[in-house]
Enzyme design. Structure first.
Site, PDB file in Angstrom:
ATOM      1  N   ASP A 118      -4.776  -7.068   6.702  1.00 54.96           N
ATOM      2  CA  ASP A 118      -3.526  -6.439   7.115  1.00 54.96           C
ATOM      3  C   ASP A 118      -3.626  -5.743   8.467  1.00 54.96           C
ATOM      4  O   ASP A 118      -2.725  -5.863   9.313  1.00 54.96           O
ATOM      5  CB  ASP A 118      -3.029  -5.480   6.042  1.00 54.96           C
ATOM      6  CG  ASP A 118      -4.044  -4.409   5.656  1.00 54.96           C
ATOM      7  OD1 ASP A 118      -5.217  -4.500   6.087  1.00 54.96           O
ATOM      8  OD2 ASP A 118      -3.678  -3.485   4.881  1.00 54.96           O
TER       9      ASP A 118
ATOM     10  N   THR B  99     -12.424   1.110  13.514  1.00 55.32           N
ATOM     11  CA  THR B  99     -12.479   0.294  12.312  1.00 55.32           C
ATOM     12  C   THR B  99     -11.142   0.435  11.593  1.00 55.32           C
ATOM     13  O   THR B  99     -10.332   1.303  11.929  1.00 55.32           O
ATOM     14  CB  THR B  99     -13.631   0.741  11.389  1.00 55.32           C
ATOM     15  OG1 THR B  99     -13.763  -0.190  10.318  1.00 55.32           O
ATOM     16  CG2 THR B  99     -13.393   2.131  10.833  1.00 55.32           C
TER      17      THR B  99
ATOM     18  N   ARG C  24      -5.788 -12.938   6.344  1.00 55.08           N
ATOM     19  CA  ARG C  24      -6.118 -12.198   5.125  1.00 55.08           C
ATOM     20  C   ARG C  24      -6.634 -10.790   5.420  1.00 55.08           C
ATOM     21  O   ARG C  24      -7.538 -10.296   4.754  1.00 55.08           O
ATOM     22  CB  ARG C  24      -7.145 -12.961   4.268  1.00 55.08           C
ATOM     23  CG  ARG C  24      -6.770 -14.407   3.958  1.00 55.08           C
ATOM     24  CD  ARG C  24      -5.463 -14.504   3.223  1.00 55.08           C
ATOM     25  NE  ARG C  24      -5.501 -13.834   1.927  1.00 55.08           N
ATOM     26  CZ  ARG C  24      -4.425 -13.653   1.157  1.00 55.08           C
ATOM     27  NH1 ARG C  24      -3.235 -14.070   1.559  1.00 55.08           N
ATOM     28  NH2 ARG C  24      -4.545 -13.042  -0.019  1.00 55.08           N
TER      29      ARG C  24
ATOM     30  N   ARG D  37      14.570  13.760 -18.506  1.00 51.47           N
ATOM     31  CA  ARG D  37      14.021  13.018 -17.365  1.00 51.47           C
ATOM     32  C   ARG D  37      12.842  13.776 -16.767  1.00 51.47           C
ATOM     33  O   ARG D  37      11.811  13.176 -16.401  1.00 51.47           O
ATOM     34  CB  ARG D  37      15.104  12.797 -16.304  1.00 51.47           C
ATOM     35  CG  ARG D  37      14.626  11.996 -15.098  1.00 51.47           C
ATOM     36  CD  ARG D  37      15.683  11.943 -14.001  1.00 51.47           C
ATOM     37  NE  ARG D  37      16.924  11.345 -14.467  1.00 51.47           N
ATOM     38  CZ  ARG D  37      18.034  11.267 -13.719  1.00 51.47           C
ATOM     39  NH1 ARG D  37      18.040  11.771 -12.489  1.00 51.47           N
ATOM     40  NH2 ARG D  37      19.118  10.712 -14.205  1.00 51.47           N
TER      41      ARG D  37
ATOM     42  N   GLN E  29     -17.204   5.433   5.973  1.00 54.29           N
ATOM     43  CA  GLN E  29     -16.163   4.635   6.614  1.00 54.29           C
ATOM     44  C   GLN E  29     -14.788   5.244   6.331  1.00 54.29           C
ATOM     45  O   GLN E  29     -13.909   5.244   7.180  1.00 54.29           O
ATOM     46  CB  GLN E  29     -16.207   3.186   6.113  1.00 54.29           C
ATOM     47  CG  GLN E  29     -15.253   2.272   6.850  1.00 54.29           C
ATOM     48  CD  GLN E  29     -15.402   0.823   6.428  1.00 54.29           C
ATOM     49  OE1 GLN E  29     -14.632   0.340   5.604  1.00 54.29           O
ATOM     50  NE2 GLN E  29     -16.398   0.148   6.975  1.00 54.29           N
TER      51      GLN E  29
ATOM     52  N   HIS F 249       5.443  30.553 -31.817  1.00 51.45           N
ATOM     53  CA  HIS F 249       5.273  29.451 -32.775  1.00 51.45           C
ATOM     54  C   HIS F 249       6.622  28.819 -33.127  1.00 51.45           C
ATOM     55  O   HIS F 249       6.763  28.159 -34.154  1.00 51.45           O
ATOM     56  CB  HIS F 249       4.570  29.910 -34.058  1.00 51.45           C
ATOM     57  CG  HIS F 249       3.375  30.772 -33.822  1.00 51.45           C
ATOM     58  ND1 HIS F 249       2.131  30.263 -33.551  1.00 51.45           N
ATOM     59  CD2 HIS F 249       3.244  32.125 -33.776  1.00 51.45           C
ATOM     60  CE1 HIS F 249       1.280  31.250 -33.363  1.00 51.45           C
ATOM     61  NE2 HIS F 249       1.932  32.400 -33.490  1.00 51.45           N
TER      62      HIS F 249
ATOM     63  N   SER G 250      26.463  10.273 -25.676  1.00 46.79           N
ATOM     64  CA  SER G 250      26.020   9.215 -26.586  1.00 46.79           C
ATOM     65  C   SER G 250      27.106   8.146 -26.667  1.00 46.79           C
ATOM     66  O   SER G 250      28.303   8.466 -26.691  1.00 46.79           O
ATOM     67  CB  SER G 250      25.747   9.791 -27.983  1.00 46.79           C
ATOM     68  OG  SER G 250      25.573   8.751 -28.933  1.00 46.79           O
TER      69      SER G 250
ATOM     70  N   ARG H 296      16.025   4.320  -6.323  1.00 43.14           N
ATOM     71  CA  ARG H 296      17.154   4.852  -7.078  1.00 43.14           C
ATOM     72  C   ARG H 296      17.192   6.373  -7.093  1.00 43.14           C
ATOM     73  O   ARG H 296      18.268   6.961  -7.050  1.00 43.14           O
ATOM     74  CB  ARG H 296      17.094   4.334  -8.513  1.00 43.14           C
ATOM     75  CG  ARG H 296      18.314   4.750  -9.333  1.00 43.14           C
ATOM     76  CD  ARG H 296      18.366   4.038 -10.655  1.00 43.14           C
ATOM     77  NE  ARG H 296      19.580   4.382 -11.386  1.00 43.14           N
ATOM     78  CZ  ARG H 296      19.864   3.934 -12.598  1.00 43.14           C
ATOM     79  NH1 ARG H 296      19.029   3.127 -13.207  1.00 43.14           N
ATOM     80  NH2 ARG H 296      20.991   4.278 -13.205  1.00 43.14           N
TER      81      ARG H 296
ATOM     82  N   ARG I  76     -18.661   3.355   1.586  1.00 37.03           N
ATOM     83  CA  ARG I  76     -17.320   2.965   1.116  1.00 37.03           C
ATOM     84  C   ARG I  76     -17.399   1.758   0.206  1.00 37.03           C
ATOM     85  O   ARG I  76     -18.371   1.008   0.210  1.00 37.03           O
ATOM     86  CB  ARG I  76     -16.370   2.658   2.279  1.00 37.03           C
ATOM     87  CG  ARG I  76     -16.209   1.190   2.589  1.00 37.03           C
ATOM     88  CD  ARG I  76     -14.792   0.744   2.908  1.00 37.03           C
ATOM     89  NE  ARG I  76     -13.776   1.159   1.990  1.00 37.03           N
ATOM     90  CZ  ARG I  76     -12.481   1.054   2.252  1.00 37.03           C
ATOM     91  NH1 ARG I  76     -12.074   0.568   3.415  1.00 37.03           N
ATOM     92  NH2 ARG I  76     -11.586   1.434   1.371  1.00 37.03           N
TER      93      ARG I  76
END
Length: 482
Positions: free
Chosen positions: A84, A108, A82, A300, A238, A156, A286, A14, A326
């Site tokens: 990737d 590796t 199993r 934001r 590794q 302040h 609002s 988004r 590792r």
């Protein structure tokens, strides 16, 4: 756009730019793995591994960008094995049959996963640095435009000595300049893991080259060159040390603090009705209170800045708990925190670009607030002027004290305006300086060297910092999704 061209979070889909989302997309991740396998094969062939053919290299080149169908096929294969990386080795091999036997030769999994992450970190910095440069550039122009406009200073969050709006803006810019320095330093410090083998000893590559240490070192150097890096980490386990992730995310967390402080200042100024973020003609503040002009962009920024700052602790904690050469408990969190940090930084910078391009200033409101507070601040000047007319400093101080307390009571107890100057004008004691009061109360005489500081800062510090990035500066409009 395919689902594989986006990083799978609502945040990026988004708000983040298409370019940053692409860096951390599934397509880019798996295509980068293929690029790594190709360059490894090219370097191995150059160094004498005849098992790698020209046909194999050419087939790999023709299939560097993974397709939707190949991603789906690799996903099915991963459900079986199993793993990737091995799933993608298998899928790449099906598309490049003549290369199937040499893909990932001697490597590796971290050869592709870790080196790819370092490429992503570099490419992500190459996207956020130009945005930061443009935020600084736009704020610098704003600072110069308002270098002479007196505003009430706050310490302040209580009224303090006057400054100028331009000078206040330089405080934000200075922190952003430090962020730019940190971004560039972190980007340029990134190296490549290179070809190090399963535990970092390069044993598999030493075996491939029949004990030739020079060729193994040449392989590491050549792969680094092919991938566009100047340096390769000389030793690794590794994985590359997860301390590198700390170094990469620390500048982003520091920038988050800068962004939060700047946005908070603007939110407070919006409450004072002195400065506001851009507010579109048809924007609704609002659902209930139609008059509201909420600083939603700055809100934001503050929200996402807190999130970005928190991601730094992920890197610190992960680096501190790695075992020996590792451990795999780093993998899942890094897949979230590394993309998340840069996606969030990208959104913050886009938002700050939008804000800094359209800040709205209300000089009359600013002047009215100064007028309400300046009489108290001017008392020292009034005392000095009376002393020059041969009055006793202590006598003047006492007269000012009494009148100031009376004026303060009107403001605090009766809700009236500050009438200290009117009281002074009616008090015969101060008759010697009645004609000088307007001059003594001129706001521009209370800002010290603020205008000169702005001019020098922008002309020297900002100019010098942005000079290496001059080609990145543009005036393109930045629109935001609500």
């Amino acid at each position: 756009m395919s689902e594989f061209d986006k990083y799978a979070t609502p945040l990026s889909s988004r708000y983040a730019s298409k370019e940053m989302s692409a860096v951390f997309s599934l397509r880019n991740r798996f295509s980068t793995w293929r690029k790594l396998w190709l360059n490894l094969a090219i370097a191995e062939k150059e160094l004498g591994l005849d098992v790698i053919t020209d046909v194999a290299i050419e087939q790999m080149k023709q299939h560097l960008t993974i397709t939707d169908e190949e991603i789906a096929a690799a996903s099915k294969q991963e459900a079986i094995v199993r793993h990737d990386v091995m799933a993608h080795v298998h899928t790449f091999g099906e598309s490049c049959p003549d290369a199937a036997g040499i893909i990932h030769l001697g490597a590796t999994s971290c050869y592709v996963t870790d080196n790819a992450d370092l490429i992503f970190l570099r490419d992500a910095y190459d996207l956020v640095i130009p945005k930061l440069v443009n935020v600084i550039d736009r704020l610098s122009k704003f600072a110069m435009e308002y270098k002479d406009l007196p505003v009430l200073g706050w310490t302040h969050f209580q009224p303090a000595q006057l400054t100028t709006l331009g000078k206040r803006t330089t405080l934000w810019i200075q922190e952003l300049l430090w962020d730019l320095r940190n971004f560039v330093r972190a980007r340029n410090d990134l190296g490549l893991r290179g070809v190090k083998g399963t535990t970092g000893t390069q044993a598999s590559f030493l075996s491939l080259f029949h004990g030739d240490h020079d060729k193994v070192e040449a392989l590491d150097k050549r792969v680094t060159e092919l991938l566009g890096f100047d340096t390769v980490y000389p030793v690794t386990g590794q994985t590359y040390s997860r301390k590198i992730d700390i170094d990469a995310l620390a500048p982003l967390a520091s920038f988050a603090a800068t962004a939060h402080k700047m946005a908070t200042d603007i939110r407070l100024l919006a409450n004072l009705k002195e400065v506001e973020e851009p507010f579109e003609k048809s924007q609704i503040g609002s659902s209930a209170m139609a008059y509201k002009r909420n600083p939603m962009r700055c809100e934001r920024v503050c929200s996402l800045a807190r999130h970005l700052g928190s991601l730094f602790s992920d890197a610190v904690q992960t680096a501190s708990v790695q075992w020996f050469e590792r451990t795999l408990d780093d993998s899942a969190i890094r897949r979230i925190s590394l993309p998340g940090a840069f996606l969030t930084t990208d959104i913050l910078l886009s938002t700050l670009l939008n804000i800094s391009s359209g800040l709205v200033v209300y000089p009359k409101v600013i002047a009215r607030r100064i007028k309400s507070e300046l009489p108290f601040m001017a008392t020292e000047n009034i005392i000095m002027a009376m002393v020059e007319k041969n009055a006793s400093r202590q006598d003047v101080h006492e007269q000012i004290r009494v009148l100031s307390h009376q004026a303060a009571a009107v403001v605090k107890e009766e809700g009236g305006d500050n009438d200290l100057i009117e009281r002074i004008k009616k008090d015969e004691f101060f008759k010697p300086i009645w004609g000088e009061l307007d001059t003594l109360l001129e706001p521009s005489t209370f800002v010290g060297r603020a205008p000169q500081q702005v001019e020098k800062f922008v002309a020297n510090d900002v100019k010098n910092a942005l000079a290496p990035h001059a080609s990145m500066i543009n005036d393109a409009e930045v629109k935001l999704s609500v």
